[in-house]
Design an enzyme around this catalytic site. Sequence first.
Site, PDB file in Angstrom:
ATOM      1  N   ASN A 169       0.848  -1.196   0.000  1.00  0.00           N
ATOM      2  CA  ASN A 169       0.000   0.000   0.000  1.00  0.00           C
ATOM      3  C   ASN A 169       0.878   1.238   0.000  1.00  0.00           C
ATOM      4  O   ASN A 169       1.286   1.746   1.047  1.00  0.00           O
ATOM      5  CB  ASN A 169      -0.937  -0.017   1.213  1.00  0.00           C
ATOM      6  CG  ASN A 169      -1.975  -1.105   1.074  1.00  0.00           C
ATOM      7  OD1 ASN A 169      -2.918  -0.966   0.298  1.00  0.00           O
ATOM      8  ND2 ASN A 169      -1.780  -2.213   1.780  1.00  0.00           N
ATOM      9  N   GLU A 170       1.160   1.680  -1.226  1.00  0.00           N
ATOM     10  CA  GLU A 170       2.064   2.809  -1.400  1.00  0.00           C
ATOM     11  C   GLU A 170       1.353   4.100  -0.989  1.00  0.00           C
ATOM     12  O   GLU A 170       0.125   4.117  -0.825  1.00  0.00           O
ATOM     13  CB  GLU A 170       2.505   2.877  -2.866  1.00  0.00           C
ATOM     14  CG  GLU A 170       3.283   1.647  -3.343  1.00  0.00           C
ATOM     15  CD  GLU A 170       4.678   1.512  -2.703  1.00  0.00           C
ATOM     16  OE1 GLU A 170       4.946   2.153  -1.659  1.00  0.00           O
ATOM     17  OE2 GLU A 170       5.488   0.732  -3.240  1.00  0.00           O
ATOM     18  N   PRO A 171       2.116   5.197  -0.812  1.00  0.00           N
ATOM     19  CA  PRO A 171       1.499   6.463  -0.436  1.00  0.00           C
ATOM     20  C   PRO A 171       0.289   6.780  -1.306  1.00  0.00           C
ATOM     21  O   PRO A 171       0.311   6.574  -2.527  1.00  0.00           O
ATOM     22  CB  PRO A 171       2.634   7.466  -0.686  1.00  0.00           C
ATOM     23  CG  PRO A 171       3.876   6.677  -0.473  1.00  0.00           C
ATOM     24  CD  PRO A 171       3.575   5.295  -0.950  1.00  0.00           C
ATOM     25  N   THR A 188      10.304   1.947  -3.722  1.00  0.00           N
ATOM     26  CA  THR A 188      10.121   0.510  -3.503  1.00  0.00           C
ATOM     27  C   THR A 188      10.835  -0.272  -4.608  1.00  0.00           C
ATOM     28  O   THR A 188      11.494  -1.291  -4.353  1.00  0.00           O
ATOM     29  CB  THR A 188       8.618   0.176  -3.522  1.00  0.00           C
ATOM     30  OG1 THR A 188       7.991   0.938  -2.493  1.00  0.00           O
ATOM     31  CG2 THR A 188       8.359  -1.290  -3.305  1.00  0.00           C
TER      32      THR A 188
END
Length: 637
Positions: A169-171, A188
């Site tokens: 769950n990236e920004p 990432t």
Amino acid sequence: MTPSIPSISSEPDPLAAAYEKVPTHLFLDSLSAARALAAEVRELIESRAKEGRNAVLGLATGSTPVPFYRELIRLHRDEGLSFANVISFNLDEYCGLEVDHPESYARFMREQLFDHIDLPKQNIHIPNGAISGDLIFAHSRDYEEQIKAAGGIDIQILGIGRTGHIGFNEPGSSRDSVTRRITLDRVTRQDAAADFRGEENVPRFAITMGVGTILNARKIVLMAWGENKAEVVQKAVEGGITDAISASFLQAHQDARFYVDASAARELTRIKLPWLVGPVNWTPNEVRRAVCWLSTLLKCPVLKLTDEHYNEHGLSDLLSEQGPAYQLNILIFNGMQHTITGWPGGKPHVDDTDRPERAKPHPKRVLIFSPEPQDAIVAMGASIERLIEHGHEVTLVEMTSGSLRVADSEIAKFCNILLELATGPGPHWEKQADYAHDALEALETKGPFGEDTPILRQLKALVLRGELRDASAACKAAHDRVKMLDLPFYERGRYRRFNPTSEDVGVVTTLLREHQPHQIFFTGEGADPSSVSGICSNILKSALKGIGEEAWVSACSFWLYQSKREPLALDEIDMAVPLSPMQLARKSHALARFGTLSSTEAGVLEENRQSACHYDQLGLAEYEAIEAFQRWRRTPV
Ligand code: F6R
């Protein structure tokens, strides 16, 4: 580097509660944290088994959970823990990778856990990265349904990415997000670049459980090791809840905890600025840290700090104990002044009372340990040159071949040159041509992600060795002063999956006994324990422990050089070697010899300049650049 933590308590600190918005347990190292967590999981599994019920585990991949998985395997093998009643759900999977792809999370889980325990195959759930794009939505929905059908997740294990991601769950991921496809953040992908042999090979997308899916777990434990996680851990634990750091959503969960080691905790206020949290035991280190912090915060040279400055910034305690300001300022200014030396091996024939390194013996036998061949030159190329100029007997110890850093394309280039030579007019090089054909075929067969065959490993090691030869010559280190250890853990492993053994320790022990050095430089203290530098540092420390109190060990001085990601903080520097503009230029030339430097490594020259600026800001001399070292004290055996 490992911060000096007054006392490590695995229980959350009540005084820090004003800062830490999620219970945070500090452990001395990843192993003790992994053991504590494995014991909790064991209890859950066994109590459920007694009730005839399943335990549902949410699992993570990456380097972080590896010590935890090793402990679970140990509990199964040595203590009979059965996983027969366990159902597992993994957080995520890269899109586009088949289950057998060497970097797929499905394969990772088999190799790191499932193949070694009795968890029934039908109970294992991992998102399928290989399904086509139009099926991902339905697949993700089914995944959510399967979690619900299993009764929800009892305990969710998490790592944290440097972007603050949990799962992938990236920004920007929302609090209520569910399992879905996500685009991986650049950071990432950079972090995964070594695993995939280059950033360009890292998949762009992944399927991940959502933040909402994770928060539905009844209990959550997020683990983080190493200084490269310290900044994001601080933001997640102490910052506001924000979708810019997915892990911050854990603050609102009723049973979420962080398990961190000393290095990952170093940015937490209770460690970094303990005087803001509660009473402080004012050791010389803490005093130095506080004064450097105050001077940097106020952009005020140390010698100009006043009693008011101390009082107004939470340091009245220190002032009343060790003040007035004038006295503290002089103490710290002199201390910092004494860290500066152009003689990293000690200056012969002078009073060395206030110098970082002792004058005698001169010359010294110096061992400089480099986890991968470029590390030492990146961190201390100019100091190496100094040590050699000053007549010390310097040996650069390359602990691993570094072959994993070398791209396939380098080998293809070399073999194609060889083929051109061999097939052109001139000498008869049939054997060499056969060799080149074999190597090219091995490249073709293994594909971009497969294991390198021995011939490829050897060629890659030779490529890096050539670069090292050039770079060390640029630092004036003759090639016969470079010692290649080729430690077996590296030759047999791949990134994130190394398995060091006593054989590695044996190689280092033999080397130490042969050389009996007066001075050792090394790195990796505080690094992710599964990284090459983390492993190499532990191997060296185990070797020293095994050697015990032989006379040369007690007399040897140990210096840590900065690790790849984290430059030393001002208060951690015990020796600062200033670089002239010419020396910095020469270091830059030496670094240019390496074709394999990462952007972080290439940024070291700027860091060296920054360190000099920091000294300048404290009111000390203004240099072009500085290479910094921290003294490491061996615990007597
Ligand atoms: C892996 C995962 C990620 C990792 C994170 C940290 O399943 O979900 O969130 O936990 O990227 O990775 P490592 O542990 O390799 O530093």
